[in-house]
Design a protein around this motif. Structure first.
Motif, short mmCIF file in Angstrom:
data_model
loop_
_atom_site.label_atom_id
_atom_site.label_comp_id
_atom_site.label_asym_id
_atom_site.label_seq_id
_atom_site.Cartn_x
_atom_site.Cartn_y
_atom_site.Cartn_z
N LYS A 181 85.47 29.64 29.50
CA LYS A 181 86.10 30.81 28.88
C LYS A 181 87.62 30.67 28.74
CE LYS A 181 82.23 33.02 28.40
NZ LYS A 181 81.93 34.32 28.98
N LEU A 182 88.10 29.43 28.66
CA LEU A 182 89.51 29.20 28.40
C LEU A 182 89.72 29.01 26.90
CD1 LEU A 182 92.42 28.67 29.34
CD2 LEU A 182 91.79 26.27 29.67
N HIS A 183 90.48 29.92 26.28
CA HIS A 183 90.72 29.87 24.83
C HIS A 183 91.92 29.00 24.50
CE1 HIS A 183 87.80 33.14 24.36
NE2 HIS A 183 88.41 33.74 25.37
N LEU A 188 92.36 33.25 29.49
CA LEU A 188 91.25 32.84 30.35
C LEU A 188 90.43 34.08 30.71
CD1 LEU A 188 89.85 30.61 32.02
CD2 LEU A 188 91.40 31.17 33.90
N ASP A 189 89.20 34.14 30.25
CA ASP A 189 88.33 35.28 30.51
C ASP A 189 87.57 35.08 31.82
OD1 ASP A 189 89.09 36.47 28.15
OD2 ASP A 189 87.39 35.70 27.00
N ILE A 190 87.57 36.12 32.64
CA ILE A 190 86.81 36.11 33.89
C ILE A 190 85.75 37.20 33.77
CG2 ILE A 190 86.91 36.27 36.40
CD1 ILE A 190 88.62 34.02 35.23
N ASP A 191 84.48 36.82 33.74
CA ASP A 191 83.43 37.83 33.57
C ASP A 191 82.22 37.61 34.48
OD1 ASP A 191 82.44 35.56 32.39
OD2 ASP A 191 81.96 36.48 30.47
N LEU A 202 93.20 36.72 31.78
CA LEU A 202 94.46 36.27 32.37
C LEU A 202 95.10 35.25 31.44
CD1 LEU A 202 93.05 35.54 35.96
CD2 LEU A 202 94.04 37.68 35.15
N HIS A 203 96.38 35.01 31.67
CA HIS A 203 97.06 33.95 30.93
C HIS A 203 97.08 32.70 31.80
CE1 HIS A 203 99.89 31.83 28.39
NE2 HIS A 203 100.63 31.58 29.46
N LYS A 209 95.31 25.39 33.48
CA LYS A 209 94.57 24.68 32.42
C LYS A 209 94.09 23.33 32.94
CE LYS A 209 97.15 26.78 28.58
NZ LYS A 209 98.18 26.54 27.54
N GLU A 210 94.95 22.65 33.69
CA GLU A 210 94.59 21.35 34.26
C GLU A 210 93.45 21.50 35.26
OE1 GLU A 210 96.97 18.02 36.81
OE2 GLU A 210 98.07 18.97 35.19
N LEU A 211 93.52 22.56 36.08
CA LEU A 211 92.47 22.82 37.07
C LEU A 211 91.14 23.13 36.38
CD1 LEU A 211 91.50 23.33 39.97
CD2 LEU A 211 92.45 25.65 39.79
#
Length: 334
Positions: A181-183, A188-191, A202-203, A209-211
């Motif tokens: 869910k990383l655009h 970053l969507d957490i659902d 979240l941003h 992003k690396e993680l």
């Protein structure tokens, strides 16, 4: 040594009833202290209500260790949301442990420390975060176990704690994370695993992003189809493994690592980034001192500092999934 007489929970089936819980408490509290009896009865009713609603269990004798981990997490979430204080949660755990020990059910006892539930007032400006040194030590411990045993669960757990620290995720949110869910724009969507299935966005920083990329690569390499949990395990089995691993680490290192403390780290670092100052729980400043400090550090007025502090707390509350500014006091101090 005399053989232990097998005891069972009081014959009353429904311990959520006041009379039944009180009868059990009177049996357990051998001193007869009325305050202790009342506290024990209250704790038993809370557990009985939880077991009834979650597992449809009317008799506590059928509880197992995994059920108690569920209950401890339930208490932790109530503390997290500001519904009860840590002291109240600790009293409940202490009373229940007394009951379990009386009935020779040591397998059901739980440690408040392992769940980050320590005594203290709700917003007492005590720093509940884990130091970077302890976090890194636990991370190294997991890496060593992974290399030594070749068990991918240890590396999956290491990624889970990094997600908690870097993204502020709850335990369940972090273990169910799959990285999909990383655009492209950094959202970053957490659902998955959120309270009520509520989506929050979240941003993602460059390090996040690396993680996330590493999580996706790790899952692909080892064929983890849904999340960080290896396919042969369910969530309850995973959680049992995770908490037992923390317990082993804490016992071997005389430490007090707990998963929830990572959200404190996240909130405090986010506050520092947003206001250019340490939060009161780190600085020790009073509210007035904190606002003046923010004003001085950012070359703004105290009124502007007040607005900056408020906006930072609101943003952090939203990112943690609370939507209430007063809860941020629990993480940041006030």
């Amino acid at each position: 040594m005399p053989e232990k007489v097998k005891r069972n929970f009081v014959s009353e089936k429904n311990l959520s009833r006041k009379a039944a819980s009180f009868n059990l408490a009177k049996e357990v509290v051998e001193s007869g202290n009325q305050e202790s009896i009342s506290k024990t009865a209250m704790a038993v009713r809370q557990l009985a209500n939880f077991a009834n609603e979650k597992y449809d269990l009317k008799n506590l004798v059928k509880l197992d260790a995994e059920n108690m981990i569920d209950f401890a997490e339930h208490l932790s979430e109530r503390v997290d949301s500001g519904e009860i204080s840590k002291g109240h949660a600790t009293n409940i755990i202490s009373s229940l442990n007394r009951v379990f020990q009386y009935y020779y059910r040591d397998d059901l006892t739980i440690s408040a420390k392992d769940f980050g539930i320590n005594r203290g007032e709700r917003f007492n400006n005590i720093d509940k975060s884990i130091s970077n040194d302890v976090h890194d030590k636990f991370s190294d411990f997991l890496t060593e176990k992974y290399i030594e045993k070749g068990d991918i669960r240890y590396e999956a757990l290491r990624l889970q704690i990094e997600l908690q620290k870097e993204v502020g995720l709850r335990f369940k949110e972090s273990v169910l994370f799959n990285g999909h869910k990383l655009h492209r724009d950094g959202r970053l969507d957490i659902d998955k695993g959120t309270k009520g299935g509520q989506l929050r966005t979240l941003h993602a920083t460059d390090s996040v992003k690396e993680l996330v990329k590493y999580v996706k690569d790790f899952r692909k390499e080892y064929g983890l189809s849904k999340s960080l949990i290896p396919d042969q395990y369910d969530f309850k089995q995973w959680r049992f493994f995770a908490y037992n691993t923390v317990k082993t680490f804490n016992n071997e290192n005389n430490a007090s690592y707990n998963f929830h403390a990572n959200r404190h780290n996240y909130a405090q670092l986010k506050y520092q980034n947003l206001t250019n100052t340490l939060p009161p729980v780190k600085s020790g400043h009073t509210k007035e001192e904190q606002l003046k400090h923010i004003a001085d550090k950012n070359n703004i007025t105290v009124e502007q500092a007040k607005e900056l502090d408020y906006n930072a707390r609101m943003q952090i509350s939203e990112e943690l999934g609370h939507h209430r500014i007063d809860i941020s006091n629990y993480y940041l101090g006030k």
